[in-house]
Design an enzyme around this catalytic site. Structure first.
Site, PDB file in Angstrom:
ATOM      1  N   ARG A   1      48.186  23.532  35.384  1.00 49.18           N
ATOM      2  CA  ARG A   1      46.921  24.282  35.325  1.00 49.18           C
ATOM      3  C   ARG A   1      45.888  23.560  34.448  1.00 49.18           C
ATOM      4  O   ARG A   1      45.104  24.184  33.724  1.00 49.18           O
ATOM      5  CB  ARG A   1      47.152  25.708  34.798  1.00 49.18           C
ATOM      6  CG  ARG A   1      47.776  26.633  35.822  1.00 49.18           C
ATOM      7  CD  ARG A   1      47.927  28.031  35.268  1.00 49.18           C
ATOM      8  NE  ARG A   1      48.901  28.070  34.187  1.00 49.18           N
ATOM      9  CZ  ARG A   1      48.993  29.035  33.271  1.00 49.18           C
ATOM     10  NH1 ARG A   1      48.153  30.041  33.307  1.00 49.18           N
ATOM     11  NH2 ARG A   1      49.921  28.997  32.343  1.00 49.18           N
TER      12      ARG A   1
ATOM     13  N   HIS B   1      34.339  46.678  33.240  1.00 54.18           N
ATOM     14  CA  HIS B   1      34.414  45.218  33.209  1.00 54.18           C
ATOM     15  C   HIS B   1      33.521  44.563  32.178  1.00 54.18           C
ATOM     16  O   HIS B   1      33.485  43.343  32.071  1.00 54.18           O
ATOM     17  CB  HIS B   1      34.134  44.644  34.594  1.00 54.18           C
ATOM     18  CG  HIS B   1      35.194  45.042  35.568  1.00 54.18           C
ATOM     19  ND1 HIS B   1      35.138  46.229  36.254  1.00 54.18           N
ATOM     20  CD2 HIS B   1      36.343  44.456  35.926  1.00 54.18           C
ATOM     21  CE1 HIS B   1      36.207  46.336  37.008  1.00 54.18           C
ATOM     22  NE2 HIS B   1      36.956  45.282  36.826  1.00 54.18           N
TER      23      HIS B   1
ATOM     24  N   ARG C   1      41.206  31.788  36.937  1.00 51.57           N
ATOM     25  CA  ARG C   1      42.301  32.754  36.876  1.00 51.57           C
ATOM     26  C   ARG C   1      43.383  32.430  37.900  1.00 51.57           C
ATOM     27  O   ARG C   1      43.109  32.219  39.072  1.00 51.57           O
ATOM     28  CB  ARG C   1      41.771  34.159  37.102  1.00 51.57           C
ATOM     29  CG  ARG C   1      42.877  35.159  37.059  1.00 51.57           C
ATOM     30  CD  ARG C   1      42.417  36.578  36.832  1.00 51.57           C
ATOM     31  NE  ARG C   1      43.512  37.468  37.190  1.00 51.57           N
ATOM     32  CZ  ARG C   1      44.543  37.724  36.390  1.00 51.57           C
ATOM     33  NH1 ARG C   1      44.610  37.181  35.190  1.00 51.57           N
ATOM     34  NH2 ARG C   1      45.509  38.529  36.789  1.00 51.57           N
ATOM     35  N   CYS C   2      44.615  32.377  37.394  1.00 50.44           N
ATOM     36  CA  CYS C   2      45.744  32.107  38.275  1.00 50.44           C
ATOM     37  C   CYS C   2      46.724  33.268  38.203  1.00 50.44           C
ATOM     38  O   CYS C   2      46.784  33.966  37.200  1.00 50.44           O
ATOM     39  CB  CYS C   2      46.478  30.846  37.839  1.00 50.44           C
ATOM     40  SG  CYS C   2      45.441  29.386  37.915  1.00 50.44           S
TER      41      CYS C   2
ATOM     42  N   LYS D   1      42.195  24.632  34.821  1.00 53.80           N
ATOM     43  CA  LYS D   1      41.903  25.926  34.197  1.00 53.80           C
ATOM     44  C   LYS D   1      41.633  25.723  32.704  1.00 53.80           C
ATOM     45  O   LYS D   1      40.613  26.160  32.176  1.00 53.80           O
ATOM     46  CB  LYS D   1      43.100  26.858  34.398  1.00 53.80           C
ATOM     47  CG  LYS D   1      43.056  28.109  33.547  1.00 53.80           C
ATOM     48  CD  LYS D   1      44.448  28.776  33.522  1.00 53.80           C
ATOM     49  CE  LYS D   1      44.504  29.870  32.492  1.00 53.80           C
ATOM     50  NZ  LYS D   1      43.734  31.061  32.871  1.00 53.80           N
TER      51      LYS D   1
ATOM     52  N   GLU E   1      45.085  44.776  50.996  1.00 55.42           N
ATOM     53  CA  GLU E   1      45.205  43.322  51.009  1.00 55.42           C
ATOM     54  C   GLU E   1      45.778  42.698  52.292  1.00 55.42           C
ATOM     55  O   GLU E   1      45.320  41.671  52.730  1.00 55.42           O
ATOM     56  CB  GLU E   1      46.053  42.871  49.829  1.00 55.42           C
ATOM     57  CG  GLU E   1      45.643  41.535  49.322  1.00 55.42           C
ATOM     58  CD  GLU E   1      45.294  41.600  47.841  1.00 55.42           C
ATOM     59  OE1 GLU E   1      45.977  40.957  47.082  1.00 55.42           O
ATOM     60  OE2 GLU E   1      44.343  42.320  47.475  1.00 55.42           O
TER      61      GLU E   1
ATOM     62  N   CYS F   1      39.432  51.261  36.796  1.00 56.07           N
ATOM     63  CA  CYS F   1      40.745  50.779  36.349  1.00 56.07           C
ATOM     64  C   CYS F   1      40.634  49.526  35.489  1.00 56.07           C
ATOM     65  O   CYS F   1      39.634  48.812  35.547  1.00 56.07           O
ATOM     66  CB  CYS F   1      41.618  50.479  37.544  1.00 56.07           C
ATOM     67  SG  CYS F   1      40.931  49.238  38.645  1.00 56.07           S
TER      68      CYS F   1
ATOM     69  N   LYS G   1      37.352  38.900  48.337  1.00 54.64           N
ATOM     70  CA  LYS G   1      38.629  38.365  48.795  1.00 54.64           C
ATOM     71  C   LYS G   1      38.414  37.362  49.925  1.00 54.64           C
ATOM     72  O   LYS G   1      37.645  37.607  50.839  1.00 54.64           O
ATOM     73  CB  LYS G   1      39.449  39.523  49.349  1.00 54.64           C
ATOM     74  CG  LYS G   1      40.786  39.674  48.726  1.00 54.64           C
ATOM     75  CD  LYS G   1      41.379  41.015  49.116  1.00 54.64           C
ATOM     76  CE  LYS G   1      41.918  40.977  50.527  1.00 54.64           C
ATOM     77  NZ  LYS G   1      43.169  40.253  50.646  1.00 54.64           N
TER      78      LYS G   1
ATOM     79  N   ASP H   1      50.482  53.559  41.887  1.00 57.74           N
ATOM     80  CA  ASP H   1      49.335  52.675  42.114  1.00 57.74           C
ATOM     81  C   ASP H   1      49.498  51.863  43.385  1.00 57.74           C
ATOM     82  O   ASP H   1      50.499  51.178  43.562  1.00 57.74           O
ATOM     83  CB  ASP H   1      49.198  51.681  40.948  1.00 57.74           C
ATOM     84  CG  ASP H   1      48.604  52.332  39.706  1.00 57.74           C
ATOM     85  OD1 ASP H   1      47.893  53.335  39.863  1.00 57.74           O
ATOM     86  OD2 ASP H   1      48.865  51.830  38.600  1.00 57.74           O
TER      87      ASP H   1
END
Ligand code: GLN
Ligand code: ZN
Length: 757
Positions: free
Chosen positions: A15, A696, A516-517, A18, A606, A728, A114, A600
């Site tokens: 990574r 957020h 982000r991974c 990153k 997805e 959330c 997405k 959840d």
């Protein structure tokens, strides 16, 4: 037969990208150092592919943050507010990706979405009436030259004009078709520039061709490429598709003067029939995607050879390729020191997919591939019975009956029973589950994992966190409390590690967005629950309060969708196995006196198929019943909540109601509460808790602001059905702003309640 790769992971085996980017953001390293790191990663990837014998190696698949954003910059699609910041080119780019707040101004990032049916997210390009599409970037050309200087000929990869226009968001009056002329010119210029560099192949990625296309879409696509290709001087153009089949535009693909067409034979259900239905133009090369770029299992060479055999009967020129970019896979199995060879031999990460390509190339050069050592080894591996079967679980899934998927009594009756039972006030307040995961918790978990802290000490720390979390919620005046989820690092990994059937990797990171991974677990075998997973924590929390406590679980569909799934059994079967296990946990929680339980399903959407025609049969018809299986056996007095991230479910709203939960909470504050109208129109019966403020950002919403949001919700949702909760993800926030915000939330609910009396 030649071999080709659609794209390669750019994050680096360790990574590196990153960490380098994050260091650059913090001004810990210079631009030069960042660029140096990036160059190293690219050189490593190119050399690796070359050494593995890949004939057609991608370039420009590298990105500092996101490939779609790169394309926007290539085409001058950069909203003015970012340009006005007057930052360096790379900093402007990062400002669009991450937002900018500093002495030069204050702008939010562009939204993310997405990427088709993957867990990757791209930055949505923004087009307004001032946008002037033209070729302004140099990255693809520079990177091509960079590889060339290393002695490696590459195939530049560029997001295609059609997909780019389809993914963009239009802020003004202009629509995609109004930009056709400009984008044609830009892509013509791209081809011309590559032609002067004497490039062999160039790849235009057009995944939007696997979505449902109407006549207007097809006409736009045709117009774009007719024009782009007629002026092409000598560069070979590969039109690359993936994540499905191109049933709506195959005829157009056959007639347009592309030199190559890349098709996905893994996810493209109709790809093979499309090849067989009409002659494939002789002059075109078919790039056959038969190595799965999305899952980590070894390729079955028999299946691949069978496909290739059929293809060869219909197509003269074939290149063997990956089904999509390998971006969606971890880099290399070599990094997995702890994983037993017994497991590892079944896996192929990105690097090992290259090995498979080159083995296939070898095998295919033989007259009788079936007697080659590579082929025989591969087949032996696939014939081996994998340890991890659990007959008991298989039997339970087989024995499932319709009744197991239906909760009784019906929703309306339960709603009455529960109202009498819980006697909650109007507009009950609650949260989505997690509370800030502060440093102390994370440090304790790391220490536990490293063996530096014993389990008792760790559990003590968690219990203390739970106790203060409960106290805090009571003080604030919440109606339904949660324990805070301090024991969980991640909502899928936690359950995966408690269940049998899952495998965990050390470094199998996959890019989710930007820096982000995620490290998805692997579903290795049949899934079962050995012992309760959450009951101690919830029961402990419950013992500290007289208020209702909500138990917190992750649903089966989400666990499946955020893992690497098995390929030897269906997604449906795997999900039902997980659902049985989570269902046992639900009943254990109920037994322990927890009579509100949230399951959840953050990632329910997805795996929704890309084509509408496949939604029900291929997905919803089993995913929704699998959710019901989890809670079908609870008492009428037990209230089942579910939670979905985002509120983008207008189009599947009936299925959401069909989950038959008693309450659903979802993230809503960022989407302008658009979902509310649909809920009203469709007569949504499940009680709802649309998030009343955005968690957020560290910003604290005022009581008035939250009250206003609630009032707005009440215009669409009857007060008897409305819950009050934040969006959330409180886990990612600091304690201070969380407490202030939640206090305001409870007060706002009380105020509106007062008015309603
Ligand atoms: N219960 C989880 C939480 O509150 C849900 C996380 C999510 O929606 N992704 O953090
Ligand atoms: Zn969520």
């Amino acid at each position: 037969m030649k071999i080709s790769v659609v794209g390669y992971p750019r994050i680096g085996v360790e990574r590196e990208l990153k960490f380098a980017c994050e260091a650059y953001f913090k001004h810990d390293i210079s631009l030069q150092e960042l660029e140096e790191k990036a160059r190293e990663i690219r050189a490593y990837n190119w050399c690796l592919q070359k050494n593995k014998g890949v004939d057609i190696i991608p370039s420009n698949d590298f990105s500092y943050y996101d490939g779609v954003l790169d394309n926007a910059f290539l085409l001058n699609v950069i909203p003015e507010r970012y340009q006005k910041l007057n930052l360096s080119p790379l900093d402007t780019y990062f400002a669009v990706a991450r937002g900018y707040q500093g002495e030069k101004g204050d702008v939010k990032a562009l939204p993310m979405k997405k990427w088709f049916n993957t867990n990757y997210h791209y930055i949505v390009p923004e087009i307004d009436d001032n946008t002037q599409i033209k070729l302004v970037g140099e990255k693809p050309f520079k990177l091509y030259t960079e590889a060339k200087e290393l002695g490696i000929e590459t195939k530049p990869v560029i997001l295609g004009a059609y997909t780019f226009l389809k993914l963009a968001k239009y802020k003004g009056s202009k629509k995609a078709r109004d930009l056709a002329e400009d984008i044609i010119k830009a892509y013509t210029d791209i081809l011309e520039k590559f032609s002067s560099l004497k490039v062999g192949w160039i790849q235009f990625d057009e995944p939007a061709l696997v979505l449902d296309m109407d006549r207007e879409d097809i006409a736009l696509f045709e117009k774009l490429y007719k024009n782009i290709l007629t002026q092409n001087k000598g560069v070979k153009v590969l039109l690359q598709t993936y994540f499905g089949d191109v049933r709506d535009c195959m005829d157009v693909l056959r007639t347009l003067p592309f030199d190559g067409i890349g098709m996905d034979f893994i996810e493209g259900k109709k790809s093979l029939p499309l090849i067989k239905e009409k002659p494939f133009p002789k002059e075109k090369v078919l790039f056959a995607g038969i190595i799965n770029g999305k899952n980590i299992w070894r390729n079955d060479y028999k299946k691949s050879l069978d496909i290739l055999k059929e293809l060869k009967e219909n197509v003269q020129n074939i290149v063997v390729s990956t089904s999509c970019s390998l971006l969606h896979l971890p880099c290399s199995l070599k990094s997995e020191g702890k994983l037993d060879e017994e497991y590892k031999k079944h896996f192929a990460f990105a690097e090992e997919k290259l090995d498979e390509l080159s083995e296939l190339k070898n095998i295919l050069s033989l007259e009788t591939p079936e007697i080659s050592a590579e082929y025989i080894n591969n087949q032996n591996l696939h014939k081996q019975k994998r340890k991890g079967e659990n007959e008991e679980v298989q039997k339970r899934v087989k024995a499932l009956k319709k009744e197991d998927l239906i909760r009784k009594p019906c929703f309306e009756e339960r709603e009455k029973i529960q109202k009498d039972n819980f006697k909650l006030p109007l507009l009950p307040t609650t949260t989505i589950g997690s509370f800030p995961q502060t440093k102390d918790v994370k440090q304790a978990r790391t220490a536990l994992r490293k063996g530096e802290m014993n389990r008792y000490k760790y559990e003590d720390i968690i219990k203390n966190k739970i106790a203060s979390c409960i106290k805090e919620q009571e003080d604030m005046g919440f109606d339904v409390l949660v324990h805070g989820e301090f024991e969980r690092n991640d909502m899928v990994e936690y359950f995966g590690s408690c269940l049998s059937g899952f495998l965990f990797t050390e470094k199998a990171w996959v890019q989710s967005y930007g820096t982000r991974c995620v490290k998805p677990p692997i579903i290795w075998g049949d899934v079962s629950r050995e012992k309760p997973m959450t009951v101690v924590w919830s029961a402990y929390a419950k013992s500290l309060t007289n208020k209702p406590l909500k138990g917190m679980l992750t649903g089966a569909v989400t666990i499946l969708n955020w893992s690497f799934p098995r390929e030897d059994i269906s997604l449906k079967e795997s999900t039902l196995q997980i659902a049985l296990a989570i269902g046992e946990e639900v009943l254990d929680l109920e037994k322990a006196g927890i009579n509100i339980i949230q399951v959840d399903e953050a990632a329910l959407r997805e795996k929704l198929p890309l084509r509408k025609a496949d939604w029900q049969k291929d997905y919803l018809d089993w995913a929704i019943p699998a959710f019901r299986l989890v809670h079908s056996k609870v008492k009428p007095t037990t209230q089942i909540h579910t939670h979905m991230c985002y509120s983008e479910f207008e189009d599947i709203i009936t299925s959401i109601d069909d989950m038959d939960a008693d309450v659903i909470t979802f993230e809503a504050s960022r989407s302008d509460l658009a979902i509310l109208k649909t809920l009203k129109e469709k007569n949504f019966r499940t009680q709802v808790g649309p998030g009343v403020y955005d968690i957020h950002s560290p910003r604290v919403p005022s009581k008035a602001e939250i009250a206003e949001a609630i009032e707005k919700m009440l215009q669409y949702i009857p007060a008897e059905k409305l819950w009050v909760n934040p969006d959330c993800g409180l886990k990612t926030r600091g304690e201070k702003e969380t407490t202030q915000s939640l206090k305001n939330l409870v007060k706002a609910a009380e105020e509106v309640r007062e008015r309603l009396k």
